[in-house]
Write a protein that holds these residues in place. Structure first.
Motif, PDB file in Angstrom:
ATOM      1  N   CYS A  64       0.837  -1.206   0.000  1.00  0.00           N
ATOM      2  CA  CYS A  64       0.000   0.000   0.000  1.00  0.00           C
ATOM      3  C   CYS A  64       0.871   1.255   0.000  1.00  0.00           C
ATOM      4  O   CYS A  64       1.898   1.325   0.664  1.00  0.00           O
ATOM      5  N   GLU A  65       0.432   2.237  -0.766  1.00  0.00           N
ATOM      6  CA  GLU A  65       1.226   3.455  -0.902  1.00  0.00           C
ATOM      7  C   GLU A  65       0.964   4.434   0.223  1.00  0.00           C
ATOM      8  O   GLU A  65       1.643   5.443   0.361  1.00  0.00           O
ATOM      9  N   ASN A  66      -0.050   4.166   1.004  1.00  0.00           N
ATOM     10  CA  ASN A  66      -0.463   5.169   1.969  1.00  0.00           C
ATOM     11  C   ASN A  66      -1.077   4.514   3.207  1.00  0.00           C
ATOM     12  O   ASN A  66      -2.244   4.713   3.514  1.00  0.00           O
ATOM     13  N   PRO A  72      -3.965  -1.137   5.427  1.00  0.00           N
ATOM     14  CA  PRO A  72      -4.011  -0.700   4.029  1.00  0.00           C
ATOM     15  C   PRO A  72      -5.087   0.386   3.842  1.00  0.00           C
ATOM     16  O   PRO A  72      -6.152   0.306   4.454  1.00  0.00           O
ATOM     17  N   CYS A  73      -4.793   1.381   3.025  1.00  0.00           N
ATOM     18  CA  CYS A  73      -5.695   2.534   2.933  1.00  0.00           C
ATOM     19  C   CYS A  73      -6.988   2.198   2.193  1.00  0.00           C
ATOM     20  O   CYS A  73      -8.033   2.774   2.451  1.00  0.00           O
ATOM     21  N   GLY A  74      -6.914   1.266   1.274  1.00  0.00           N
ATOM     22  CA  GLY A  74      -8.122   0.892   0.532  1.00  0.00           C
ATOM     23  C   GLY A  74      -8.413   1.835  -0.615  1.00  0.00           C
ATOM     24  O   GLY A  74      -9.332   1.601  -1.403  1.00  0.00           O
ATOM     25  N   ALA A  75      -7.632   2.902  -0.755  1.00  0.00           N
ATOM     26  CA  ALA A  75      -7.949   3.909  -1.773  1.00  0.00           C
ATOM     27  C   ALA A  75      -6.861   4.049  -2.828  1.00  0.00           C
ATOM     28  O   ALA A  75      -7.140   4.429  -3.970  1.00  0.00           O
ATOM     29  N   CYS A  76      -5.615   3.728  -2.456  1.00  0.00           N
ATOM     30  CA  CYS A  76      -4.533   3.935  -3.422  1.00  0.00           C
ATOM     31  C   CYS A  76      -4.660   2.935  -4.575  1.00  0.00           C
ATOM     32  O   CYS A  76      -5.453   1.996  -4.518  1.00  0.00           O
ATOM     33  N   CYS A  79      -4.088  -0.743  -3.462  1.00  0.00           N
ATOM     34  CA  CYS A  79      -5.212  -1.334  -2.729  1.00  0.00           C
ATOM     35  C   CYS A  79      -6.362  -1.636  -3.676  1.00  0.00           C
ATOM     36  O   CYS A  79      -6.977  -2.707  -3.602  1.00  0.00           O
TER      37      CYS A  79
HETATM   38 ZN   LIG Z   1      -3.470   1.574  -0.105  1.00  0.00          ZN
END
Ligand SMILES: [Zn+2]
Ligand SMILES: Nc1ncnc2c1ncn2[C@@H]1O[C@H](COP(=O)(O)OP(=O)(O)O)[C@@H](O)[C@H]1O
Ligand SMILES: [Mg+2]
Length: 534
Positions: A64-66, A72-76, A79
């Motif tokens: 995950c990038e963020n 895990p952000c779930g948005a990048c 994800c």
């Molecule tokens: Zn992410």
């Protein structure tokens, strides 16, 4: 309409959404926080407890990038790609369907190449125990010298089938079965969001039937929704599970507490009419008995259960001995149920067996079962049914003497009399294996231990009669009856005394300080059979 099964639709997408498994989730988040990820993880545990789920979340978190609080952000883009199953650096293998060595080798050959997109290439091998021996070897080679950009996430229900060489290179996490309460809460949350109505009792039944597996629980819930046409009720769930409601089980156990065979058979008839599965009903009875036993030992053990009231009432109506006896009978009955001509007959016999072997009620407390008032469940009242044990032999002997109490006109105990009479060897043996039932100046009645009846010959009987006559100083009639095999005769008593003495001697030696010291310092041992009482 595009219906997605609940288990898939509600697969947790980050660590926070995972139910239970705190020990695993915490360790993983810690490792992420300190950037100390191991290169291979193995998740074990029974089906449907979150192995694949947690492995996928970890795969996401690794790339995950963020990360948000190590979730895990779930948005990048990573994800999202992962959630949609199109992330190139996650290589997911279901070993159950890909067990050939070539497949594994192909996969692992690519491990040396850098990831396309993310930081790490993640190999997620599900049901890894299904790999063939050659595949394991190929895997082992990569595990021994893993390229720095590769992580292995392995999952299995059966870690015993994994070679130790592989096991020793993985960090292993054992996932726990989920508690009925955890499954219940998750079901409730999901149904709320799905806007499906449900009865709490229905969900409790499903959560228990899930047997620790969230996936099984959610699959059952899917079924129940279809079965109940959109509404989940306890009646439907019972019908669906082949179980019966709490009421019939309670009724049967109450009838048992009342020793009411007629009522038991009536209840069985009712159960048969709703086409319940008798083996499942027997299991329900086992579960209820188990919880009654708990409640009897640990008050408060069932405080949070939905059927608390039933358990409390029954735990007061049934004696702990009965509960354990019933449990044992039900347990064995379950094993034999398939052997019975049909399951109803088998079930009936199990219930009747419980009734038959129930310890009898004492005469001092006669109970008319059907009139027995239900005790107030809030008071800690003991069961009115008192049990009588089979009398130990001494008591039987004592009782026989007492029946003639006042009439046994002897100042000596039977064993004293034997000593006084100075009987010769085998006549003495005969006497030693009798108990004195009754004696006066005309008659002496003895009970001979049945297991020693070969000692009784006319000549010994004559000698004993003569000796008794001499002892009393009057002509005497001797009657010897063959008694039960386990009466407490002087012979048995003396054997027991001897055993006690022997045991005392052994205990004395074993606790002797000098001997203990010898044992400790010189590794000494007491030769078996050499201890004799003085
Ligand atoms: Zn992410
Ligand atoms: N610990 C859990 N918390 C929440 N849902 C879970 C959990 N374990 C399993 N599930 C549910 O069951 C489904 C299957 O879980 P999965 O992780 O594939 O089980 P397995 O242990 O067999 O790999 C998931 O999609 C999810 O809906
Ligand atoms: Mg799985």
């Amino acid at each position: 309409m595009n219906y997605q099964v609940l288990a898939r639709k509600w697969r947790p997408s980050n660590f926070t959404e995972v139910v239970g498994q705190d020990h695993v989730v915490k360790s993983l988040m810690n490792a992420l926080q300190h950037d100390r990820l191991h290169h291979a993880y193995l998740f074990t545990g029974t089906r449907g407890v979150g192995k694949t789920t947690i492995a996928r979340i970890l795969a996401k978190a690794i790339n995950c990038e963020n990360l948000q609080d190590f979730n895990p952000c779930g948005a990048c883009s990573v994800c999202q790609a992962l959630d949609e199953g199109r992330f190139l650096d996650l290589i997911e293998v279901d070993a159950a369907s890909r067990t050939k060595v070539e497949d594994t080798r192909d996969l692992l050959d690519n491990a040396q190449y850098a990831p396309n997109f993310g930081r790490y290439k993640v190999y997620l091998i599900d049901e890894v125990h299904m790999l063939s021996g050659h595949s394991f070897n190929a895997l082992l080679k990569t595990l021994e010298e893993p390229p720095p950009h590769v992580k292995f996430l392995l999952a299995t229900t059966d870690p015993q089938k994994i070679p130790v060489t592989v096991l020793s290179r993985c960090l292993q996490f054992n996932l726990k079965r989920l508690l009925p309460g955890q499954i219940f809460t998750q079901m409730q949350d999901i149904l709320k969001q799905e806007q499906v109505e449900s009865e709490p009792l229905a969900l409790q039944l499903l959560a228990r039937a899930a047997d620790g597996s969230m996936r099984d629980g959610l699959s059952l819930l899917d079924q129940a929704i279809v079965f109940g046409a959109g509404k989940v009720t306890a009646d439907d769930v019972n019908a669906m599970l082949g179980t019966v409601g709490q009421r019939p089980v309670e009724n049967i156990l109450t009838a048992l507490a009342n020793s009411d065979a007629g009522a038991i058979l009536n209840k069985i008839d009712e159960i048969a009419n709703i086409h319940a599965d008798f083996s499942t009903v027997l299991q329900q009875i086992l579960q209820v008995l188990h919880r009654i036993a708990l409640a009897q030992q640990i008050p408060g053990a069932v405080d949070h259960e939905f059927d608390r009231e039933m358990i409390t009432t029954l735990s007061q109506r049934l004696s702990p001995e009965d509960v354990h006896l019933y449990y044992q009978i039900a347990l064995l009955g379950q094993r034999d149920l398939d052997l019975a001509p049909d399951s109803r007959m088998g079930f009936e016999m199990v219930m009747l067996r419980m009734l038959t072997f129930k310890p009898v009620a004492t005469e001092s407390m006669p109970i008319k079962p059907k009139q027995l008032p239900l005790p107030n469940p809030t008071t800690k009242q003991q069961s009115a049914i008192k049990t009588v044990r089979i009398n130990p032999p001494e008591l039987v002997a004592e009782k026989i003497v007492q029946e003639y109490s006042g009439e046994v006109k002897s100042n000596h105990s039977w064993s004293d009399m034997i000593a006084i009479m100075k009987l010769e060897s085998l006549t003495r043996e005969l006497a030693n294996n009798c108990i004195l039932e009754y004696i006066d100046n005309e008659i002496c009645k003895l009970h001979l231990d049945a297991s020693h009846q070969q000692l009784l010959t006319p000549s010994r009987e004559k000698k004993l009669q003569q000796a008794l006559q001499d002892y009393r100083g009057t002509p005497l009639k001797l009657v010897i009856k063959i008694g039960r095999a386990d009466i407490q005769t002087p012979a048995i008593q003396s054997a027991k005394d001897k055993e006690d003495k022997q045991q005392a001697a052994v205990d004395a030696i074993n606790s002797d300080a000098n001997i203990l010291a010898l044992k400790e310092h010189f590794d000494a041992r007491v030769m078996p059979g050499t201890i004799e009482p003085v």
